[in-house]
Structure formats: structure tokens, C-alpha cells
Design an enzyme around this catalytic site. Structure first.
Site, mmCIF file in Angstrom:
data_model
loop_
_atom_site.group_PDB
_atom_site.id
_atom_site.type_symbol
_atom_site.label_atom_id
_atom_site.label_comp_id
_atom_site.label_asym_id
_atom_site.label_seq_id
_atom_site.Cartn_x
_atom_site.Cartn_y
_atom_site.Cartn_z
ATOM 1 N N ASP A 75 0.077 47.896 -48.694
ATOM 2 C CA ASP A 75 0.649 46.682 -48.106
ATOM 3 C C ASP A 75 -0.081 46.373 -46.805
ATOM 4 O O ASP A 75 0.193 46.970 -45.764
ATOM 5 C CB ASP A 75 2.146 46.852 -47.852
ATOM 6 C CG ASP A 75 2.825 45.538 -47.480
ATOM 7 O OD1 ASP A 75 2.102 44.569 -47.160
ATOM 8 O OD2 ASP A 75 4.063 45.470 -47.518
ATOM 9 N N SER B 34 10.342 41.763 -47.037
ATOM 10 C CA SER B 34 9.454 41.152 -46.054
ATOM 11 C C SER B 34 10.284 40.679 -44.858
ATOM 12 O O SER B 34 10.941 41.475 -44.207
ATOM 13 C CB SER B 34 8.646 40.025 -46.692
ATOM 14 O OG SER B 34 7.584 39.629 -45.881
ATOM 15 N N TYR C 112 16.877 35.958 -47.222
ATOM 16 C CA TYR C 112 15.530 35.892 -46.638
ATOM 17 C C TYR C 112 15.595 35.325 -45.215
ATOM 18 O O TYR C 112 15.435 36.021 -44.248
ATOM 19 C CB TYR C 112 14.594 35.073 -47.516
ATOM 20 C CG TYR C 112 13.161 35.148 -47.042
ATOM 21 C CD1 TYR C 112 12.393 36.271 -47.310
ATOM 22 C CD2 TYR C 112 12.592 34.118 -46.295
ATOM 23 C CE1 TYR C 112 11.079 36.367 -46.863
ATOM 24 C CE2 TYR C 112 11.291 34.209 -45.838
ATOM 25 C CZ TYR C 112 10.536 35.328 -46.115
ATOM 26 O OH TYR C 112 9.246 35.423 -45.652
ATOM 27 N N HIS D 283 2.056 44.070 -50.902
ATOM 28 C CA HIS D 283 3.279 43.470 -50.393
ATOM 29 C C HIS D 283 4.217 43.035 -51.513
ATOM 30 O O HIS D 283 5.400 42.804 -51.287
ATOM 31 C CB HIS D 283 2.920 42.282 -49.503
ATOM 32 C CG HIS D 283 4.045 41.821 -48.632
ATOM 33 N ND1 HIS D 283 4.702 42.652 -47.746
ATOM 34 C CD2 HIS D 283 4.657 40.607 -48.510
ATOM 35 C CE1 HIS D 283 5.650 41.975 -47.116
ATOM 36 N NE2 HIS D 283 5.645 40.739 -47.568
#
Length: 703
Positions: A638, A554, A474, A673
Site C-alpha cells: 500500500d 482509507s 467514509y 490500497h
């Protein structure tokens, strides 16, 4: 939302001599037209021929989406074990999942999913032990894609406002019930975004909204939040604007009350890092008093005791500290729990404060009184992630969960006075932790920074470089990736797969300094950390290029997109999920402008523009390069990271891919999302991810 890959519950034969690339004929992708368009930044012209794909309402865009979806579906049809994998997934997923209970009014509430229900159901038990369904989100929509987004009770527990999301959108609606009778008592509140309901007694509640966007609700910029008060029994059109608009313009705001309802707090911010904090003393009828102005620090209220307010802050404490101040002298802060070398987070319940420290992404917990006196260090079941230890002041028993990559999440009941813990709920998962290894290693990134990584696999695994490996990351927004169990990863490991997670810079694992080291002009540190993790795994024989998949969602989707364009030779497969992929334009859509603390914007300066352009995935796909077999992942609803990022990246990759490694785009319908997806949607996505990864790694068949 992290949705990792999985491995089927059946054995595999790895055939390196017959890869999917050699089996594929030259792929003929759907035609994607190019329309001349350019932007000029500080004298530099940037071509953007796929700009038209940003218009999600245009007929041409919808037609392109349909043709790409058909192409992807057709490609999936050639994978012989795709449906079999999904059947295995459905079987492993089918176990009862029960959340920790919480008390509201005369009832004890808890969430439960029987196994394969689309959404978890909210139940409640009365004082006589009778249990009933309170809210069943599975009845909100026929296909299970309308989800329960939040539940807020007033102090007495006799009123409740619950919000729901349709198709995963960040735009929510609120329904108000008499909690005792479950009857709807007011009109539905519309257009709520980035907000729950914060009750003021039985009078009504505060909530946040934005002006209705012009054009597409899913892509238009939402830049100035407003806080309203809804008084029960009145129409939403009559709701009072408390703060927001031209006189107090902020991107994110929220008003909430202390547990004793004496204080009203206003939290305001323009980005995802740094906030202003104001407080009203309702007992003494004051106006808002500024506790913290500007956006240099993060300070958030934890609890109150009489005239004293307790808050967590990184002011003069990059690893966080707990302070208190008197409402009569709010600028004088006193440490209750000082900063240490480990990152601190706190929760309260049962009249105590629980300090959760993070050391190398692993949790330890200390219990304090409100004067900062250590009561005890709580013994946890092992090394991993502990969460919970929260409740109301008078709760005798609290609950916490413990998990790591090889320990299913187990809920414990904890007595705050005696310190005694006992198992409250242990899931019945077909998995034996004794057969697995979860080891933490440290490796060195390009600039010499020491990075921790968890590597998880089945005991007895041969380190011969042929183990299918998922490298997940991430690296942003101060978010810490701590160990957690997933049946998805369990099955992957059960059958010889490795699941590796490095705690790269940009996250919060080592506090504000670690976060800042992966922001703006230092963002490439994040990508270099991820690349170094892959190189470590390959050098040590865990895996090799032909058996490695990069995965992230993301901001993690940006991580994968940037890594595969910087180092297309690193891995065989790439999964950029719901990613921020056009770094020159991310701030033009929905709430994107609020991410500028981490990214900076192309308008900030020539230097910032050039830095963003140098790694932005959309702008860095090059002709003549062989990129990994790629599945770009997005969803049609999204409105956090708009699908245009994924559309433009996929179009560029399909145009410029120089080898037969396929480039697909998987577009989920009636999903956002990530939050609120139905069980079928999650299983479907993971099944496609898994089968695509195995196929592209050269796996011939499943036994």
C-alpha cells in the site's frame, strides 16, 4: 475501495451468554519494542516510540510484521467456522460478471469474469461477430496479483497503451500494442503514477511520472509530478518533458486531448480539491491559455464543439453547473445547465449531454442537447444509483448501469434518439430483492445536522437489538457513498444481518458545503455524524453495542479509528482498513501531502496541530480503556496510505488495551490500497472479517 463485510449463507445461533471475550484467555501479544523518539510542534512535545515501524525496509520492521502475522493466523485458527465461511463465500461469488461494451476502431470490447477468475479478462468482438481474448491479466502473474490498471486507445483504435500494477502499487508500467494484431510495438514505459496514457494521433502519448524516490519506493514522498510525451519508436529516456519540475511544480498534473483532437488540456493541482486549467488550440497553434488559475474551485472539461468548450465547475455553484465558453473569449462563461438544489454530474455520448442529479444520495437523470434544452427525463428502474450514459459522439446506443443495496447491478442499453432502454446484461446472482427492505431514514447529529442513512435488511427482521449490524462509512474528499449492490452484503442480509450506511459530512452528497463541513477544523463533524448513526440504530432497536461492527477503509479507516478512540463503548467490533491513522505525519509519505485540503497539517498552525492531535487515532489510544475487538487491516504494497499508519495504531492498541477484546493486524501480501486485488484475496479478507466479527459478537457455532 469499499470492501464491506459479509454474512455466511448458513444460519447462526447467537449466544450472548458466551462471548469470545470470556472464552479468550489473556492475550499475550508479540513484543513490540519502544524506542524513545519525540517531535516538537509549536512548543508541544509529542512522543512517538513506534516511529521505527515507519521504515518498511528495516529488518526489525519485517520481523515485527512476521510475528504479528503469525499471531493473527493463530488467533484465526480458534474460530471454528472460518474455513466454512470462506467456502460459502467462494460459492456465492461464482457467477459470470460482464461489463458494458465499448467501441474502439473496428472492434467492440468488453470485460468479463467467468466467476472466480483472479482478474477480469478484456475480450473483443469483430464486425462478423467473432469474439476473442484481447488481454488476459490472469496471465500477468502466477498468483493473479498483477492487475490491469487502465486501457487507452488512440482515436482510430489501431493503437493501445495499457497499464498494469504489480501487487496493487500505485506505480504502474505501460505496454504499447498494435491493437489490430495485438503485437507489442515499443518498449515498456516505467515509473508511471497517477496517470494513464493520452494519445496524440498515432504519434505517441502523454503520461505522468515522478522522480524516482530515494529510499523506499513504497513510502517515500512523491511531491512533484511531471508530464512527458512518449514518441513511438523512441526510448523512454528520450521522452520529452512537457511540463513540471522547478518551473511548474504541482503535485498532480495531466494532459489530455478533446475527442476531435483539436484541443490539448492541462489540469494541475496541489491537493485533491481545487485545480488549475489550461488549454492549447492545436488548430491555431496557440500556447497554453489559462482558463482557471489558483485552487479555489474545481473546473473540468466535459466536451468540445467547434470553438466552444464545455466544462463542469463549482465556481459560483457549490452544487456544480455546466458552462461553455468560446476559445476566443475564455473568461466569458455561459450556463448550459445551471446549478440546482441537487448535486450535478454530467456525461456525454450520442451527441447529447446527460445530467445526473443526486438527491439524498439517489440518482435521477435528464437528457439535454448542447444548447441546454431538456430532451427528456429518463425513467430509471427504481431508487438507487445510475452510472454510465457515456460514449463517443457518433455512438447510436449508449449503456448505463443501475443498482442499489438490494438490486444487483444491471446493464441497460439506451438509444439516445428514442430514449428507449432495454436490459442488456443482468447478473445471475442467487438473490431475490423482493425478500429485502432498503429504507432511507434521517437522523440528527450532535450539532443538529440532519443526516440521511440507508438501512438494509431482510423482511420480517425483529427489531430486538440482537441483529448483527455493519455500520459502514467514509466521510471525506467530496466522495459520495451511493447505493450499490454487493453479494457480500446480500449474504449478510439473507441471514439476518443489517447493513447501514450513513451519508455523513465530508462527502459530496450535498455538494461543496457538505464536503467543507467535514474538513480541517470541522473534521470532527464526520466522527460525530458516524457516532450518531450508531446511536440511532441502537435506540431504534435495530441492534445494540454487542452486535455492532464499525467498518471503513482509507479515509473511512480514519473514521473508524477516530470513532473507536472517541467512543470505545459504541460498538463490539472495529475494522479500521488501510486507514490514515497518524494525523501528525500522514503528509510525510507518498502522496499524503495532497490530502491537506481535507485534513490540514500539523505544520499549518498551532491551532491546526492541536486539533489534529486531539483526534488522531495513533495519539489517542489511552491506557485503562477497553477498546472494541479490533482487526486493523493493511497491505504490504500500500503506497497510498502506507502500512506504518496501521502498524503504529495496532502497536499502541495492543500495548494499552485494558480488556480481553483482541487487537489483531491483518497484513495482506502482494496487495496495495485496494485496487487490483485478486478474487482469492478479496474472498480471503472478507472471510476473515466475517468470521472475526461473528466470533467476537458471541456466535457459538454455525448450523
Amino acid at each position: 475501495m469499499k470492501i464491506p463485510l459479509i454474512f455466511s449463507a448458513i444460519a447462526i445461533l447467537i449466544g450472548t451468554s458466551c462471548s469470545a471475550q470470556t472464552m479468550n484467555k489473556k492475550l499475550k501479544y508479540p513484543e513490540t519494542k519502544k524506542i524513545a523518539h519525540s517531535d516538537t510542534y509549536f512548543g508541544t512535545v509529542v512522543q512517538d516510540p513506534y516511529r521505527w515501524l515507519e521504515d518498511d525496509q528495516a529488518k526489525d520492521t519485517k520481523d515485527w510484521v512476521q510475528r504479528e502475522a503469525a499471531f493473527t493466523k493463530n488467533y484465526f485458527s480458534r474460530i471454528p467456522y472460518r474455513e466454512e465461511i470462506k467456502a460459502q463465500l467462494k460459492d456465492i461469488w461464482n457467477y459470470e460478471k460482464i461489463g458494458a461494451p465499448f467501441k474502439e476502431g473496428d472492434f467492440t470490447y468488453f470485460y468479463k469474469n467467468d466467476g472466480l477468475q483472479a482478474q477480469a479478462v478484456l475480450y473483443r468482438t469483430d464486425k462478423n461477430g467473432n469474439t476473442e481474448v484481447f488481454l488476459d491479466p490472469n496471465k500477468f502473474s502466477a498468483d493473479g496479483t498483477t492487475s490491469l490498471a487502465g486501457v487507452s486507445f488512440n482515436k482510430k483504435g489501431n493503437l493501445v497503451a495499457y497499464s498494469f500494477s504489480e501487487g496493487g502499487s500505485d506505480w504502474h508500467k505501460i505496454i504499447i500494442l498494435d491493437a489490430n494484431t495485438k503485437e507489442k510495438i515499443d518498449e515498456t514505459i516505467q515509473d508511471v503514477k497517477f496517470s494513464g496514457a493520452s494519445w496524440l494521433g498515432e504519434e505517441g502519448f502523454f503520461y505522468g511520472s515522478y522522480d524516482k524516490p530515494k529510499g523506499s519506493e513504497l513510502t517515500a514522498k512523491t511531491d512533484s509530478q511531471k508530464v512527458y510525451f512518449h514518441k513511438l519508436g523512441t526510448k523512454q529516456s528520450e521522452d520529452q518533458l512537457i511540463i513540471g519540475g522547478e518551473n511548474f511544480k504541482r503535485r498532480y498534473m495531466g494532459i489530455y486531448l478533446s475527442e476531435d483532437e483539436r484541443y490539448e488540456f492541462l489540469n494541475a493541482a496541489n491537493a485533491t480539491n481545487g485545480n488549475e486549467l489550461y488549454v492549447k488550440d492545436l488548430k491555431n497553434n496557440t500556447d497554453f491559455i489559462a482558463i482557471q488559475k489558483g485552487y479555489d474551485f474545481n473546473t473540468n472539461v466535459v466536451d468540445t464543439k467547434g470553438d466552444f468548450i464545455y466544462a463542469m465547475t463549482d465556481k459560483d455553484a457549490p452544487n456544480m453547473r455546466l458552462v461553455k465558453f468560446n476559445i476566443n473569449s475564455p473568461t466569458v462563461w455561459t450556463d448550459v445547465i445551471p446549478e440546482t438544489e441537487n448535486v450535478l454530474s454530467v456525461s456525454t455520448g450520442g451527441g447529447y449531454i446527460f445530467a445526473k442529479y443526486m438527491k439524498d444520495a439517489l440518482t435521477s437523470v435528464d437528457q439535454f442537447d448542447y444548447d441546454g434544452k431538456l430532451i427528456r427525463t429518463i425513467t430509471l428502474p427504481g431508487k438507487g444509483t445510475a452510472s454510465g450514459f457515456s460514449g463517443k459522439e457518433n455512438d447510436k446506443d449508449l449503456y448505463y448501469s443501475f443498482t442499489n443495496y438490494i438490486t444487483p447491478g444491471t446493464t441497460f442499453k439506451f438509444n439516445a434518439e428514442s430514449g428507449r432502454s432495454e436490459v442488456f446484461q443482468k447478473p445471475k446472482v442467487k438473490f431475490n430483492p423482493e425478500n429485502f427492505v432498503s429504507e432511507q431514514v434521517f437522523y440528527t447529529s450532535k450539532d443538529g445536522t440532519r443526516i440521511p442513512m440507508m438501512i438494509n435488511y431482510k423482511k420480517g427482521l425483529k427489531m430486538d437489538g440482537k441483529n448483527p449490524t455493519i455500520l459502514y462509512g467514509y466521510g471525506g474528499f467530496n466522495i459520495s457513498i451511493t447505493p450499490s449492490f454487493s453479494v457480500v452484503n446480500a449474504i449478510w442480509m439473507e441471514n439476518g444481518g443489517i447493513y447501514a450506511v450513513p451519508n455523513i459530512r465530508g462527502g459530496g452528497e450535498y455538494g461543496k458545503k457538505w464536503h467543507d463541513a467535514g474538513t480541517k477544523m470541522q473534521k470532527k463533524n464526520v466522527f460525530e455524524d458516524f457516532i450518531a448513526a450508531g446511536e440511532y440504530l441502537q435506540k431504534k432497536g435495530y441492534t445494540s453495542k454487542n452486535f455492532m461492527a464499525l467498518s471503513g477503509r482509507s479515509n473511512g479507516g480514519l473514521l473508524v479509528g477516530a470513532t473507536m478512540t472517541m467512543r470505545p463503548d459504541l460498538a463490539k467490533v472495529a475494522f479500521p482498513g488501510v486507514g490514515v491513522l497518524d494525523m501528525l505525519r500522514y503528509n510525510k509519505f507518498t502522496a499524503g501531502a495532497g490530502w491537506s485540503y481535507d485534513y490540514g497539517t500539523a505544520e499549518d498552525s498551532k491551532e491546526m496541530f492541536e486539533y489534529l492531535k486531539s483526534y488522531s487515532p495513533v495519539q489517542n489510544v489511552r491506557k485503562g480503556v477497553c477498546y472494541p475487538a479490533t482487526m486493523v487491516i493493511t497491505s504490504d504494497h500500500d503506497d497510498r496510505v502506507v502500512p506504518a499508519h496501521s502498524f503504529k495504531f495496532a502497536a499502541n492498541l495492543q500495548e494499552k488495551q485494558s480488556c480481553n477484546n483482541p487487537v489483531l493486524i491483518r497484513i495482506e501480501t502482494n496487495a496495495g490500497h485496494g485496487a487490483g486485488k485478486s478474487t482469492d484475496q478479496i474472498i480471503g479478507e472478507n472471510g476473515d472479517l466475517l468470521s472475526f466479527a461473528l466470533y467476537e459478537m458471541g456466535i457459538k457455532k454455525l448450523k
